[in-house]
Design a protein around this motif. Structure first.
Motif, mmCIF file in Angstrom:
data_model
loop_
_atom_site.group_PDB
_atom_site.id
_atom_site.type_symbol
_atom_site.label_atom_id
_atom_site.label_comp_id
_atom_site.label_asym_id
_atom_site.label_seq_id
_atom_site.Cartn_x
_atom_site.Cartn_y
_atom_site.Cartn_z
ATOM 1 N N UNK A 111 0.744 -1.164 -0.390
ATOM 2 C CA UNK A 111 0.059 -0.104 0.438
ATOM 3 C C UNK A 111 0.593 1.126 -0.126
ATOM 4 N N UNK A 112 1.737 1.059 1.152
ATOM 5 C CA UNK A 112 2.757 2.736 1.145
ATOM 6 C C UNK A 112 3.612 2.851 -0.598
ATOM 7 N N UNK A 113 3.546 1.001 -1.378
ATOM 8 C CA UNK A 113 3.873 1.355 -2.992
ATOM 9 C C UNK A 113 3.226 2.226 -2.799
ATOM 10 N N UNK A 114 2.031 1.480 -3.808
ATOM 11 C CA UNK A 114 1.146 2.479 -4.714
ATOM 12 C C UNK A 114 0.617 3.736 -4.115
ATOM 13 N N UNK A 115 0.471 4.529 -2.877
ATOM 14 C CA UNK A 115 -0.031 5.392 -2.668
ATOM 15 C C UNK A 115 0.782 6.514 -1.783
ATOM 16 N N UNK A 116 2.097 5.739 -1.087
ATOM 17 C CA UNK A 116 3.208 6.694 -0.935
ATOM 18 C C UNK A 116 3.063 6.642 0.798
ATOM 19 N N UNK A 146 -7.859 0.814 1.020
ATOM 20 C CA UNK A 146 -9.635 1.834 -0.040
ATOM 21 C C UNK A 146 -10.110 2.972 0.442
ATOM 22 N N UNK A 147 -9.836 3.485 1.587
ATOM 23 C CA UNK A 147 -10.349 5.272 2.706
ATOM 24 C C UNK A 147 -9.157 5.779 1.740
ATOM 25 N N UNK A 148 -7.715 5.621 2.210
ATOM 26 C CA UNK A 148 -7.002 5.932 1.549
ATOM 27 C C UNK A 148 -6.718 6.536 -0.038
ATOM 28 N N UNK A 149 -7.384 5.874 -0.855
ATOM 29 C CA UNK A 149 -6.953 4.819 -2.389
ATOM 30 C C UNK A 149 -7.930 6.494 -2.684
ATOM 31 N N UNK A 150 -9.140 6.814 -2.512
ATOM 32 C CA UNK A 150 -10.195 7.480 -2.398
ATOM 33 C C UNK A 150 -10.707 8.515 -2.218
#
Length: 285
Positions: free
Chosen positions: A219-224, A269-273
């Motif tokens: 998740x860190x790799x995707x969202x920073x 999911x919450x962080x993504x959206x």
């Protein structure tokens, strides 16, 4: 291909919903079969270590494609028209067409969840380069959440490729600058690794599994790295609330561990959206 729907947001959202339903149907297979494939591989490895080579190659094929899906009660092979997402379950009234054994409502629920998430992604990003990658992330998180809920396993065959793909998609900064993605992957892993070892030193018990480290790294790799704190906060709050509810209302044994993976997936999911809006509000940006 998705450029075909440029200028037709409603059609794109509807098509995304249908695609998500179909992907959700496949995820039901992944959720059911992947842990069993892992157990089978472990048994074969143990047999090889014990020198039992004669029985390791005679088992029938079992993977995400074969054997054909069948009723676990009577073995009835499921026809294509019995496998249409949601509709088939409703038409069959949640029972096998051959033996009338009940079919869990979780199957159409996973299909509906995946469809709604795909449609939400289409609504948020529209016809954009990010959208197919978001679909991939969403499908992976749904699969991981339910596998962990059932078995307390987060398969490396999903978490590790997910982390590498997250770094690759951020080569062009689709979701986060590359430096933030690299730091996010490293910090995601090390943060839970540190918590795990501190908890183990303090209590002598293991508070979580290594799969949780890998999922947060992905998740860190995707969202920073900036999204790690919102992810962990959301996961901790959701896990604590559900855990207390299970203990108070369902008599859940306090000594029985509650998997953390589903809540990390929910936090992701919450962080993504909504993570960017949260950070802007928190930092006053």
């Amino acid at each position: 291909m998705i450029e075909t729907f440029a200028g037709q947001p409603g059609v794109f959202i509807a098509v995304s919903l249908v695609l998500g339903l179909l992907v959700g149907s496949f995820l039901n297979v992944v959720i059911h079969r992947l842990p069993r494939m892992m157990e089978r591989e472990w048994r074969q490895q143990c047999a090889l270590l014990d020198g039992q080579t004669e029985n390791t190659s005679t088992e029938p094929a079992y993977n995400l494609v074969v054997p054909r899906s069948a009723c676990p009660s009577c073995g009835h092979a499921i026809s294509w028209y019995e496998n249409v997402p949601i509709i088939s379950w409703l038409f069959l009234r949640g029972r096998c067409s051959a033996c009338r054994a009940p079919i869990s409502a979780r199957y159409p629920l996973i299909e509906a969840l995946t469809g709604l998430l795909f449609a939400l992604a289409a609504w948020k990003w529209g016809v954009a380069p990010q959208t197919p990658w978001v679909w991939l992330l969403l499908a992976s998180l749904v699969a991981l959440a339910f596998i962990d809920f059932d078995t307390q396993l987060l398969p490396d065959s999903i978490t590790l490729p997910l982390a590498w793909v997250g770094l690759l998609v951020n080569l062009d900064g689709l979701f986060a600058p590359l430096d933030e993605a690299v730091i996010g992957g490293v910090a995601g892993y090390l943060s839970l690794w540190t918590v795990y070892h501190l908890f183990r030193l303090a209590t002598g018990k293991e508070g979580m599994g290594f799969g949780d480290f890998k999922l947060l790294a992905a998740l860190g790799a995707w969202l920073g790295w900036k999204m790690l704190l919102p992810i962990v906060l959301a996961a901790s709050v959701a896990g604590a609330v559900v855990g207390m509810a299970l203990i108070a209302l369902a008599g859940h044994d306090r000594a029985r561990p509650i998997p953390f993976g589903p809540w990390l997936a929910l936090g992701g999911l919450a962080a993504l959206f909504w993570g960017e809006s949260f950070l802007n509000a928190w930092l006053g940006g």
